[in-house]
Design a protein around this motif. Structure first.
Motif, PDB file in Angstrom:
ATOM      1  N   SER B  68       0.707  -1.271  -0.045  1.00 47.43           N
ATOM      2  CA  SER B  68      -0.079   0.110  -0.056  1.00 47.43           C
ATOM      3  C   SER B  68       0.793   1.403  -0.027  1.00 47.43           C
ATOM      4  O   SER B  68       0.658   2.193  -0.747  1.00 47.43           O
ATOM      5  CB  SER B  68      -0.728  -0.116   1.294  1.00 47.43           C
ATOM      6  OG  SER B  68      -2.352  -0.548   0.985  1.00 47.43           O
ATOM      7  N   VAL B 204      -4.381   5.007  -0.384  1.00 44.92           N
ATOM      8  CA  VAL B 204      -3.993   4.204   0.503  1.00 44.92           C
ATOM      9  C   VAL B 204      -5.312   3.514   1.086  1.00 44.92           C
ATOM     10  O   VAL B 204      -5.417   2.102   1.450  1.00 44.92           O
ATOM     11  CB  VAL B 204      -3.391   4.592   2.005  1.00 44.92           C
ATOM     12  CG1 VAL B 204      -3.606   3.914   3.016  1.00 44.92           C
ATOM     13  CG2 VAL B 204      -1.922   5.107   1.854  1.00 44.92           C
ATOM     14  N   THR B 210      -9.432  -1.419  -6.548  1.00 37.67           N
ATOM     15  CA  THR B 210      -8.531  -2.255  -6.035  1.00 37.67           C
ATOM     16  C   THR B 210      -8.669  -3.566  -5.931  1.00 37.67           C
ATOM     17  O   THR B 210      -8.263  -4.821  -6.360  1.00 37.67           O
ATOM     18  CB  THR B 210      -7.767  -1.820  -4.963  1.00 37.67           C
ATOM     19  OG1 THR B 210      -7.568  -0.596  -4.946  1.00 37.67           O
ATOM     20  CG2 THR B 210      -6.182  -2.551  -4.623  1.00 37.67           C
ATOM     21  N   THR B 220      -3.595  -5.083  -1.224  1.00 43.20           N
ATOM     22  CA  THR B 220      -3.102  -3.800  -0.495  1.00 43.20           C
ATOM     23  C   THR B 220      -3.646  -3.879   0.959  1.00 43.20           C
ATOM     24  O   THR B 220      -4.724  -4.785   1.249  1.00 43.20           O
ATOM     25  CB  THR B 220      -3.562  -2.456  -1.211  1.00 43.20           C
ATOM     26  OG1 THR B 220      -5.079  -2.655  -1.297  1.00 43.20           O
ATOM     27  CG2 THR B 220      -3.234  -2.485  -2.632  1.00 43.20           C
TER      28      THR B 220
END
Lengths: 274, 275
Positions: B68, B204, B210, B220
């Motif tokens: 991440s 993040v 993702t 992540t």
């Protein structure tokens, strides 16, 4: 002219972004459109969004959920936002910080917050057990999703409302009051119309997130019947790429159009007011 | 004062309501941090405090935390290198093509990440190497964060008289890139800082894109969080959430701090596009 000589540099500065955008957004979206038409149904994949009962029910429930989330979030954030803009009291900045801290929490984490409140070991269940002996569990359903989306949307909407309330002309309210208007009338006839551009854009934001978000539903329960979950299941478990693509295109169009309309409407009002 | 007395109950009601909303937002955060340090959450704090869950999370998800951070920094580097010069151009040029680019750049924000990710998989999924590489996730993050960097920098550059400064420098013989580095960058500083914080924070925390793009070897933090919520005990999910808070809350506080004096200029962004 300076601009003429600059042209190559301007172009050079902008080429990387345009390339990234074309290769990783425009092209994939075009491919998504093509994929949606290449299934066994052809362009019928779009008709199926309306005729297939499972797809249609998830489309309808997603739109209804998004509407209710928008409505409730606007009321909650409208009251709290205007109040926080108008009143200065000890601890105000702490309250604002606590309200806006979850601003960028991802959907999965928001889902977990809902579980902490309404899950099997949730705080609200504990309280309800003490009061009525019944453990109130609402996290793993549409109700949990609703709470999650409201949680997710409150910070941003409060910030938008506060910023807009700050710019309202207080004299109008005083004038209305001195003419004998009640508090409710002031809210309905002065404050809400004044906040309209902010309400529109914040409402569109709520609606679009509640339509398209995915993480919260994913954390709470994978069988909640909302469009993003249906798309996900079609794509990963049924390998029904055409339907998943068609529903993604429909979903993308809905959120894009709602945001575009709100932006035009809000912009128009702002221009008219200024 | 008559009016004040009349409005006092209203004040109390509104304050009570606002505090209730505040509790709704804040209580679950506190609970999940507490649960992350409690031996047995069902039995409560009396079961004892422990760092066991944090240690377990670190062992299980260390790689996700590393990935991440790597993706967030790479994303920041790319959005800086390509985004800031673009914002500079958009601030200077007043042409239909640049307005079109400005409009197009924000469209990824209006379309659910799931749809963007599906498009990426359909287009590039067959390229095995790329599909399984972490840069595939990076691509999604860049699409999603680039508009924030560009708009943040553009808002600041549009609030100053860039043209006059530019013309002055140009008449003294400064080249395009000299002006970019000596006028554009210094004047855009606050926008760059705000944009950078936003990019890192969003990267993040990104999940929607993702989740679709990740592979078992490329997880992540938010992907790991979803994983831990689904398959681990509540205490581990809580401990992991606490670690995530440690990563993201300082960024959010920095954004809030920075946003206070500058909020208006950043909010003025829509006005910029209606020039």
């Amino acid at each position: 002219m300076v601009r003429r000589q600059e042209a190559p540099h301007l172009l050079l500065s902008i080429v990387p972004v345009v390339t990234i955008f074309a290769a990783f957004f425009l092209l994939p979206f075009a491919r998504l459109l093509v994929a949606s038409l290449e299934g066994p149904l052809g362009s019928g994949a779009y008709a199926a969004v309306l005729t297939n009962p499972r797809y249609f029910s998830s489309l309808v429930s997603t739109i209804l959920l998004a509407l209710v989330v928008t409505f409730v979030t606007l009321i909650i954030s409208g009251i709290a936002g205007v109040f926080l803009d108008r009143n200065h009291f000890a601890g105000r900045s702490m309250v604002i910080a606590a309200l806006t801290l979850p601003l960028a929490f991802p959907g999965v984490v928001v889902g977990f917050m809902v579980i902490m409140l309404g899950g099997r070991q949730g705080a609200i269940g504990e309280i309800s057990k003490m009061i009525s002996g019944h453990n109130l569990v609402f996290a793993y359903s549409m109700a949990g999703l609703f709470v999650g989306y409201v949680y997710f949307s409150i910070p941003r909407v409060i910030l938008t409302v506060m910023a807009a309330a700050e710019k309202l002309d207080r004299n109008l309210e005083e004038a209305a009051r001195s003419l004998g208007a009640s508090s409710w009338r002031v809210v309905a006839d002065v404050i809400i119309p004044g906040l309209m551009p902010a309400i529109l854009s914040a409402g569109a934001f709520c609606f679009a997130t509640a339509m398209g978000a995915f993480g919260t539903a994913f954390t709470l329960a994978t069988d909640i019947n909302v469009l993003p979950m249906t798309i996900y299941t079609e794509f990963t478990q049924r390998a029904n790429i055409a339907s998943a693509a068609a529903m993604s295109v429909v979903l993308g169009l809905i959120t894009w159009v709602v945001l575009a309309i709100a932006r035009t409407a809000a912009g128009g009002t702002v221009a008219a007011a200024g | 004062m008559g009016t004040d007395v009349r409005r006092r109950p209203l004040f109390a009601m509104q304050l009570g309501f606002t505090l209730l909303v505040c509790a709704f937002m804040f209580v679950p955060i506190v609970l999940s941090i507490m649960a992350g340090f409690t031996s047995n959450y069902i039995r409560g704090i009396s079961s004892g405090l422990t760092l066991r869950w944090i240690v377990e999370v670190w062992a299980l998800y260390r790689d996700a935390i590393g990935l991440s951070l790597l993706i967030a920094l790479a994303c920041l580097a790319i959005t800086l290198v390509v985004g800031v010069p673009t914002a500079y151009v958009l601030a200077k040029a007043n042409h239909w093509s640049t307005r079109l680019i400005e409009e197009l750049l924000v469209t990824p924000l209006a379309i659910p990440g799931l749809a963007i990710a599906l498009g990426l998989i359909i287009t590039y999924g067959a390229l095995r190497e790329f599909r399984t590489h972490w840069t595939f996730i990076l691509v999604g993050h860049v699409l999603y964060t680039l508009p924030f960097m560009v708009r943040s920098v553009l808002a600041v550059l549009s609030s100053i008289d860039l043209r006059t400064l530019e013309e002055g420098a140009a008449s003294l013989g400064a080249s395009y890139w000299q002006r970019f580095f000596t006028i554009g960058l210094p004047n855009a500083r606050s926008g760059i800082v705000a944009g950078a914080l936003m990019v890192v924070t969003l990267s993040v925390g990104e999940f929607n894109i993702t989740w679709m793009l990740h592979t078992p070897l490329n997880k992540t933090v938010p992907v790991g969080l979803a994983d831990s919520y689904a398959s681990m005990r509540l205490e581990i999910g809580s401990a992991y959430t606490t670690i995530f808070f440690l990563m993201i809350v300082p960024l959010l506080i920095a954004i809030q701090r920075l946003g206070k004096p500058r909020r208006r200029s950043v909010r003025a962004t829509p006005a910029v596009s209606t020039r």
